[in-house]
Design an enzyme around this catalytic site. Sequence first.
Site, short mmCIF file in Angstrom:
data_model
loop_
_atom_site.label_atom_id
_atom_site.label_comp_id
_atom_site.label_asym_id
_atom_site.label_seq_id
_atom_site.Cartn_x
_atom_site.Cartn_y
_atom_site.Cartn_z
N GLU A 1 -7.81 -4.70 -1.15
CA GLU A 1 -8.32 -5.40 -2.32
C GLU A 1 -8.25 -6.92 -2.20
O GLU A 1 -9.04 -7.63 -2.81
CB GLU A 1 -7.58 -4.95 -3.58
CG GLU A 1 -8.01 -3.61 -4.13
CD GLU A 1 -7.19 -2.47 -3.55
OE1 GLU A 1 -6.25 -2.76 -2.77
OE2 GLU A 1 -7.49 -1.30 -3.84
N HIS B 1 0.85 -1.19 0.00
CA HIS B 1 0.00 0.00 0.00
C HIS B 1 0.88 1.24 0.00
O HIS B 1 1.97 1.24 0.57
CB HIS B 1 -0.93 0.00 1.23
CG HIS B 1 -2.03 1.00 1.13
ND1 HIS B 1 -1.89 2.30 1.57
CD2 HIS B 1 -3.28 0.91 0.62
CE1 HIS B 1 -3.02 2.96 1.34
NE2 HIS B 1 -3.88 2.14 0.77
#
Length: 381
Positions: A322, A269
Amino acid sequence: MSVIVAEPGLSNVSVAHTEIGDVRGEEGFYQYRQYNAVSLARYRTFEEVWFLFVHGRLPEAYELDRFVNEVRSLRTIGDDLMSVIRVVAATGGGRRPLIGLRTVLSSLAELEGMAPLWDADPDTRVRHALRVCAVTPTILAALHRISNGDEPVPARDDLDTAAHWLHTITGEVPTPEHARAVEQYLIATIDHGFNASTFTARVIASTGADLVSAVCGAVGAFSGPLHGGAPDRALDSLDEIALTGGAEAATEWARGQMAAGARIMGFGHAVYRTVDPRSELLRDIAIGLGGDTVDLAVEVERAVVSELARSHPDRPLYANVEFYAGVVMDRCGIPRTMFTPTFTMSRVVGWCANILEQAQSRKIIRPRATYVGPEVVELVS
């Protein structure tokens, strides 16, 4: 005046003050207003958190009832807009739902006379924001169904947001378990700092343009695979691993991806330097739903994180939102083509909150760029 040169991608650069939320990447924490966002997802409803984004506080019971009735009434699509949806779906907008959504929302702004933010009073801005947030799921579901040869499911006023979303996609009223799982996912993804789409929305809002223009810009940014377009790709990776040997093959698969220079979707991330709290929440939700795909995902996460730590000991990478998002949505009956649209229907609430906040400022966002091209060459006649 001296010019401050920002890091690539504006990393670690603060460009505004906000009361909407914060992301603390080193701690693995994010908040909505004054509340822990994960706690809101665990213990509150989507409508309560939506109210929080609009009004800055959680509602009293009577306020929630009134708010729920208001936003449910705004889901309906009139004949004029439905005609636009059918044309967009027929020309391919249903197969790429976010492209279709941008076109339909632009028509909505015209049909309903949504004035520029610069000219609208605060109450009108809020009214437009609620309408856009409420009708976006109905538009996306209608585009999806028409493009698949089905008739749109009429909007209902007796289902909460998550249950209504599942109903308009599948035509069936979902189980409470599936509705709650999707609701928790929606809450957890409403907002996440000044990501690319939110920043895009605020830049457009700073020009005084209408609210829909800012939302459409955000949708365009969100459609990219490095932003909102990743949940289905993460699930595709799980399918690939399952075909090549299951959880036992995950380590070799990860090594192959890294050797090829390919990005491992669902891991890492831009902000978090520790575990993504949204991933932890969604893992718990997925385990509660159960199933072979969930079992595989848990084992694959463990194997891939271990391999990434071996390859990048200076910066371990973890599963992001995700990775388990696709698993949860798949278990709840949402088709893969609708994973990113599902993400969009929650994030539009966050975008609109940011647009409304930005509209309070009368200053356009206008940064500078550092020119690094050739020296100036004088032309002669």
